[in-house]
Design a protein around this motif. Structure first.
Motif, PDB file in Angstrom:
ATOM      1  N   SER A  95       0.906  -1.096   0.086  1.00 11.65           N
ATOM      2  CA  SER A  95      -0.220  -0.077  -0.020  1.00 11.65           C
ATOM      3  C   SER A  95       0.844   1.453   0.159  1.00 11.65           C
ATOM      4  O   SER A  95       0.741   2.202  -0.693  1.00 11.65           O
ATOM      5  N   LEU A  96       1.732   1.122   0.789  1.00 10.53           N
ATOM      6  CA  LEU A  96       2.823   2.501   1.044  1.00 10.53           C
ATOM      7  C   LEU A  96       3.500   2.650  -0.293  1.00 10.53           C
ATOM      8  O   LEU A  96       3.698   3.780  -0.944  1.00 10.53           O
ATOM      9  N   ALA A  97       3.896   1.503  -1.110  1.00  7.71           N
ATOM     10  CA  ALA A  97       4.587   1.473  -2.517  1.00  7.71           C
ATOM     11  C   ALA A  97       3.761   2.126  -3.372  1.00  7.71           C
ATOM     12  O   ALA A  97       4.227   3.213  -4.193  1.00  7.71           O
ATOM     13  N   LEU A  98       2.490   1.905  -3.367  1.00  8.46           N
ATOM     14  CA  LEU A  98       1.494   2.302  -4.469  1.00  8.46           C
ATOM     15  C   LEU A  98       1.376   4.165  -4.183  1.00  8.46           C
ATOM     16  O   LEU A  98       1.076   4.706  -5.071  1.00  8.46           O
ATOM     17  N   GLU A  99       1.374   4.250  -2.926  1.00  6.57           N
ATOM     18  CA  GLU A  99       1.170   5.594  -2.484  1.00  6.57           C
ATOM     19  C   GLU A  99       2.492   6.467  -3.175  1.00  6.57           C
ATOM     20  O   GLU A  99       2.489   7.695  -3.697  1.00  6.57           O
ATOM     21  N   TYR A 100       3.601   5.744  -2.896  1.00  8.30           N
ATOM     22  CA  TYR A 100       5.103   6.380  -3.167  1.00  8.30           C
ATOM     23  C   TYR A 100       4.907   6.331  -4.880  1.00  8.30           C
ATOM     24  O   TYR A 100       5.286   7.605  -5.493  1.00  8.30           O
ATOM     25  N   LEU A 101       4.400   5.317  -5.641  1.00  5.02           N
ATOM     26  CA  LEU A 101       4.442   5.360  -6.981  1.00  5.02           C
ATOM     27  C   LEU A 101       3.689   6.572  -7.611  1.00  5.02           C
ATOM     28  O   LEU A 101       3.884   7.291  -8.558  1.00  5.02           O
ATOM     29  N   GLY A 102       2.205   6.625  -6.847  1.00  2.00           N
ATOM     30  CA  GLY A 102       1.561   7.548  -7.263  1.00  2.00           C
ATOM     31  C   GLY A 102       1.885   9.017  -7.163  1.00  2.00           C
ATOM     32  O   GLY A 102       1.857  10.002  -7.875  1.00  2.00           O
ATOM     33  N   TYR A 103       2.842   9.386  -6.111  1.00  2.00           N
ATOM     34  CA  TYR A 103       3.419  10.551  -5.775  1.00  2.00           C
ATOM     35  C   TYR A 103       4.492  10.903  -6.665  1.00  2.00           C
ATOM     36  O   TYR A 103       4.444  11.979  -7.307  1.00  2.00           O
ATOM     37  N   ILE A 104       5.364   9.820  -6.950  1.00  2.00           N
ATOM     38  CA  ILE A 104       6.434  10.423  -7.837  1.00  2.00           C
ATOM     39  C   ILE A 104       5.878  10.397  -9.481  1.00  2.00           C
ATOM     40  O   ILE A 104       6.590  11.135 -10.165  1.00  2.00           O
ATOM     41  N   GLY A 105       4.642   9.860  -9.695  1.00  2.00           N
ATOM     42  CA  GLY A 105       4.020   9.849 -10.992  1.00  2.00           C
ATOM     43  C   GLY A 105       3.645  11.184 -11.306  1.00  2.00           C
ATOM     44  O   GLY A 105       3.594  11.720 -12.192  1.00  2.00           O
ATOM     45  N   LYS A 106       2.775  11.827  -9.997  1.00  2.00           N
ATOM     46  CA  LYS A 106       2.538  13.305 -10.149  1.00  2.00           C
ATOM     47  C   LYS A 106       3.700  14.340 -10.230  1.00  2.00           C
ATOM     48  O   LYS A 106       3.368  15.309 -10.618  1.00  2.00           O
ATOM     49  N   HIS A 107       4.739  13.942  -9.306  1.00  2.00           N
ATOM     50  CA  HIS A 107       5.830  14.643  -9.476  1.00  2.00           C
ATOM     51  C   HIS A 107       7.412  14.239  -9.864  1.00  2.00           C
ATOM     52  O   HIS A 107       8.146  14.157  -8.841  1.00  2.00           O
ATOM     53  N   PRO A 108       7.481  14.145 -10.869  1.00  2.00           N
ATOM     54  CA  PRO A 108       8.682  13.455 -11.392  1.00  2.00           C
ATOM     55  C   PRO A 108       9.847  14.362 -11.362  1.00  2.00           C
ATOM     56  O   PRO A 108      10.474  14.757 -12.588  1.00  2.00           O
ATOM     57  N   THR A 109      10.333  14.840 -10.376  1.00  2.00           N
ATOM     58  CA  THR A 109      11.185  16.025 -10.170  1.00  2.00           C
ATOM     59  C   THR A 109      12.618  15.660 -10.190  1.00  2.00           C
ATOM     60  O   THR A 109      12.751  14.145  -9.547  1.00  2.00           O
ATOM     61  N   VAL A 110      13.517  16.194 -10.103  1.00  2.00           N
ATOM     62  CA  VAL A 110      14.864  15.954 -10.039  1.00  2.00           C
ATOM     63  C   VAL A 110      15.363  15.499  -8.222  1.00  2.00           C
ATOM     64  O   VAL A 110      15.910  14.560  -8.386  1.00  2.00           O
ATOM     65  N   GLY A 111      14.478  16.209  -7.469  1.00  2.00           N
ATOM     66  CA  GLY A 111      14.928  16.030  -5.968  1.00  2.00           C
ATOM     67  C   GLY A 111      13.894  14.495  -5.623  1.00  2.00           C
ATOM     68  O   GLY A 111      14.726  13.755  -5.083  1.00  2.00           O
ATOM     69  N   ASN A 112      13.051  14.278  -6.521  1.00  2.00           N
ATOM     70  CA  ASN A 112      12.538  12.907  -6.464  1.00  2.00           C
ATOM     71  C   ASN A 112      13.028  11.742  -6.947  1.00  2.00           C
ATOM     72  O   ASN A 112      12.690  10.421  -6.733  1.00  2.00           O
ATOM     73  N   ALA A 113      14.015  11.928  -7.775  1.00  2.00           N
ATOM     74  CA  ALA A 113      14.619  10.882  -8.592  1.00  2.00           C
ATOM     75  C   ALA A 113      15.610  10.100  -7.436  1.00  2.00           C
ATOM     76  O   ALA A 113      16.111   9.013  -7.728  1.00  2.00           O
ATOM     77  N   THR A 114      15.867  10.607  -6.232  1.00  2.00           N
ATOM     78  CA  THR A 114      16.569   9.883  -5.294  1.00  2.00           C
ATOM     79  C   THR A 114      15.856   9.642  -4.198  1.00  2.00           C
ATOM     80  O   THR A 114      16.469   9.000  -3.124  1.00  2.00           O
ATOM     81  N   LEU A 115      14.582   9.925  -4.154  1.00  2.00           N
ATOM     82  CA  LEU A 115      13.686   9.521  -3.106  1.00  2.00           C
ATOM     83  C   LEU A 115      13.628   7.773  -2.566  1.00  2.00           C
ATOM     84  O   LEU A 115      13.745   7.675  -1.451  1.00  2.00           O
ATOM     85  N   LEU A 116      13.486   7.086  -3.705  1.00  2.00           N
ATOM     86  CA  LEU A 116      13.626   5.479  -3.244  1.00  2.00           C
ATOM     87  C   LEU A 116      14.942   5.292  -2.602  1.00  2.00           C
ATOM     88  O   LEU A 116      14.703   4.472  -1.700  1.00  2.00           O
ATOM     89  N   GLY A 117      16.044   5.887  -2.908  1.00  2.00           N
ATOM     90  CA  GLY A 117      17.292   5.494  -2.247  1.00  2.00           C
ATOM     91  C   GLY A 117      17.301   6.057  -0.891  1.00  2.00           C
ATOM     92  O   GLY A 117      17.663   5.214   0.025  1.00  2.00           O
ATOM     93  N   CYS A 118      16.693   7.084  -0.812  1.00  2.00           N
ATOM     94  CA  CYS A 118      16.685   7.550   0.645  1.00  2.00           C
ATOM     95  C   CYS A 118      15.783   6.680   1.513  1.00  2.00           C
ATOM     96  O   CYS A 118      15.961   6.456   2.843  1.00  2.00           O
ATOM     97  N   ILE A 119      14.734   6.262   1.021  1.00  2.00           N
ATOM     98  CA  ILE A 119      13.865   5.267   1.823  1.00  2.00           C
ATOM     99  C   ILE A 119      14.658   4.028   1.862  1.00  2.00           C
ATOM    100  O   ILE A 119      14.321   3.457   3.176  1.00  2.00           O
ATOM    101  N   VAL A 120      15.209   3.536   1.000  1.00  2.00           N
ATOM    102  CA  VAL A 120      16.173   2.213   1.229  1.00  2.00           C
ATOM    103  C   VAL A 120      16.997   2.434   2.469  1.00  2.00           C
ATOM    104  O   VAL A 120      17.169   1.350   3.108  1.00  2.00           O
TER     105      VAL A 120
END
Length: 206
Positions: free
Chosen positions: A38-63
């Motif tokens: 569920s949290l992954a779908l929330e994450y994917l929906g978020y980066i889909g709406k906001h495909p920014t340079v900053g969010n390009a590193t978001l998954l790495g920060c989560i991991v």
């Protein structure tokens, strides 16, 4: 996620998720796995709406925060399995392994995800805990039926459903051998590919 306090050094904690608890207790692993997806779908929906340079590193920060916190296995695998599903789809498009780069409709995506969650929940409980799993089995069957009935709205929808039918042995067996109400599952499935939502048959003769 949550903002860290000044005493903690500031910044953001990218993984602020509570586990359901000890996995020796029935249902905890399944609950964590479902929460992770569920949290992954929330994450994917978020980066889909906001495909920014900053969010390009978001998954790495989560991991990195998952690692630092030694996050519960169910949460991690649930989250990563959902992210991986989307990654494989995009990778196939990039590799040219699909006829077109269309994506499934939101309605089909929803029922497919609900079916995957129900199927995973049932499989995990049967594997990890003995006993009666009739309720989970029924939820799995209901989710599979909803997925088979969902009408296709595009070629991408047809491709998605056909791939599920061919690759998942249990779904294939359901289509080949089972009924949905008074209709054979194969007929329901084929009508859905044509974009037709099956109207339940009136057994009262009207």
């Amino acid at each position: 996620m949550r903002p860290r306090t000044r005493a903690e050094g500031g910044g953001i904690e990218y993984w602020n998720v509570q586990s359901a608890g000890d996995y020796s207790v029935t249902g905890n692993y399944t609950s964590d796995s479902a929460k992770g997806r569920s949290l992954a779908l929330e994450y994917l929906g978020y980066i889909g709406k906001h495909p920014t340079v900053g969010n390009a590193t978001l998954l790495g920060c989560i991991v990195l925060d998952m690692i630092a916190q030694q996050a519960a296995k169910g949460l991690v695998l649930g989250f990563m399995s959902a992210v991986n599903d989307y990654s494989m789809t995009v990778a196939r498009i990039v590799a040219g392994n699909v006829p077109s780069a269309g994506v499934p409709s939101p309605s089909l995506t929803r029922v497919v995800e609900e079916w995957r969650v129900a199927d995973t929940r049932f499989s995990n409980e049967v594997t990890l805990t003995p006993g009666d799993h009739d309720e989970l089995w029924q939820a799995k069957e209901d989710a599979e039926t909803a997925m088979l009935r969902e009408p296709c709205l595009s070629l991408a929808d047809i491709r998605t459903k056909a791939e599920i039918a061919l690759r998942d042995e249990n779904v294939f067996d359901s289509i080949a051998n089972c009924t949905i109400g008074s209709e054979h599952a194969l007929r329901v499935f084929l009508r859905s590919l044509l974009g037709e939502e099956l109207t339940p048959v009136d057994n009262g003769g009207n």
